[in-house]
Design a protein around this motif. Structure first.
Motif, PDB file in Angstrom:
ATOM      1  N   ARG A 100      46.322  34.823  42.189  1.00 34.71           N
ATOM      2  CA  ARG A 100      47.135  33.778  41.564  1.00 34.71           C
ATOM      3  C   ARG A 100      48.097  33.170  42.579  1.00 34.71           C
ATOM      4  NH1 ARG A 100      45.876  31.025  37.990  1.00 34.71           N
ATOM      5  NH2 ARG A 100      45.945  32.381  36.185  1.00 34.71           N
TER       6      ARG A 100
ATOM      7  N   ASP B  69      48.534  36.768  31.652  1.00 30.28           N
ATOM      8  CA  ASP B  69      49.362  36.433  32.810  1.00 30.28           C
ATOM      9  C   ASP B  69      48.587  35.855  33.996  1.00 30.28           C
ATOM     10  OD1 ASP B  69      51.490  37.368  31.357  1.00 30.28           O
ATOM     11  OD2 ASP B  69      51.642  39.286  32.412  1.00 30.28           O
ATOM     12  N   TYR B  70      47.284  36.193  34.112  1.00 29.50           N
ATOM     13  CA  TYR B  70      46.596  35.841  35.353  1.00 29.50           C
ATOM     14  C   TYR B  70      45.222  35.174  35.200  1.00 29.50           C
ATOM     15  CZ  TYR B  70      50.039  39.094  37.280  1.00 29.50           C
ATOM     16  OH  TYR B  70      51.208  39.727  37.622  1.00 29.50           O
TER      17      TYR B  70
ATOM     18  N   LYS C  33      47.269  39.369  40.856  1.00 31.56           N
ATOM     19  CA  LYS C  33      48.540  38.763  41.266  1.00 31.56           C
ATOM     20  C   LYS C  33      48.383  38.006  42.582  1.00 31.56           C
ATOM     21  CE  LYS C  33      53.320  40.027  42.396  1.00 31.56           C
ATOM     22  NZ  LYS C  33      54.264  41.168  42.567  1.00 31.56           N
TER      23      LYS C  33
END
Length: 293
Positions: free
Chosen positions: A162, A191-192, A159
């Motif tokens: 990113r 998601d990443y 997270k």
């Protein structure tokens, strides 16, 4: 730490209940028992781990690199730090009162490797340990699937990377790790992750049984660049809607430990220099096309 031990035959793997080609987590007692059972036949050591191997490869190619981890205040931790520094890798290493982690690589006569891994201090790294400015001076963030047991750490690291605009690459690392953490890994990739590395067994586990182009296409729906490694058959690279086939170099392998990690190093080196996808694949094999020779 990687401790590499050569096997005279695979019988000891059966005796130790270690599936050939897998990575099994063990406690300190089992780690010591493995070494005792095998002895020190052709032993060597290195500041390893999947991501560390890739970072070593990139550093050897002249890329500015750093490595975040946790070691013990012991001889293994001291060796790890000094080995990193000798290769001009910035060692961002926290220290623990417990012993350093070590991966015992048991190398079969056919060059296949089986890991008995005692995580030790490495497993103590937490999301709170990630320095606030860790990603400030970097463009790429490479992470290994072996870390997935610490889901909070891997999710926070991905997270934050990113958020700082880094390009994220993930090596799935081992088929049994994928099987045990399937849904979480799929979520993280979706998601990443920008770049996904997988061998045949890892891809099959990640896609619930798909193989070859079917597996490549399935994984390619989750990230921009997907690499499927097929051993002596070479590898396939999918970039958006294009697929590139890269051959293999004929060799008589002695030890395959770190082979996929160094493939990733060569491939990322090519990306860092904005080279064409096919060229990145050739660099991963250290088999540059004629235009680069």
């Amino acid at each position: 730490m990687d401790i590499l031990l050569k096997l005279d035959n695979d019988l000891v793997l059966e005796q130790l209940a270690l599936p050939k080609g897998s990575m099994q987590l063990v406690d300190m007692l089992m780690a010591n028992n493995v070494i005792a059972a095998v002895g020190h036949n052709g032993s060597s050591k290195a500041s390893g781990g999947s991501a560390a191997n890739t970072i070593h490869g990139l550093a050897n190619l002249g890329i500015q690199t750093g490595f975040l981890g946790k070691v013990g205040k012991d001889e293994w931790g001291t060796f790890f730090r000094k080995d990193m520094e000798m290769k001009n890798i910035a060692p961002l290493l926290l220290e623990s009162p417990n012993e350093s982690g070590r991966a015992i690589a048991l190398i079969s006569p056919d060059s296949e490797r089986t890991f008995a891994t005692f995580l030790g201090a490495a497993v103590e790294l937490t999301a709170e340990d990630i320095p606030h400015d860790l990603f400030a001076d970097y463009t790429y963030f490479h992470i290994e699937g072996y870390l997935v047991q610490n889901q909070q750490l891997i999710k926070e690291a991905l997270k934050r990377a990113r958020e700082h605009g880094l390009i994220v690459s993930l090596d799935l690392a081992s088929f049994n790790v994928v099987e045990d953490n399937l849904e979480f890994l799929r979520e993280m990739v979706r998601d990443y992750v920008d770049i996904l590395f997988a061998n045949e067994e890892e891809a099959k586990a990640f896609t619930s049984g798909l193989e070859d182009h079917a597996a490549l296409d399935w994984m390619g729906e989750l990230c921009d660049i997907t690499i499927l490694k097929k051993g002596p058959e070479g590898s396939y690279i999918k970039y958006l809607d294009k697929v590139f086939k890269v051959g293999a170099i004929k060799a008589n392998p002695i030890d395959t430990t770190g082979a996929g990690d160094l493939y990733a190093a060569g491939f990322l080196y090519g990306l860092i220099h904005a080279l064409p996808m096919e060229t990145c694949g050739h660099l991963a094999l250290y088999s540059p096309p004629e235009s680069l020779k």
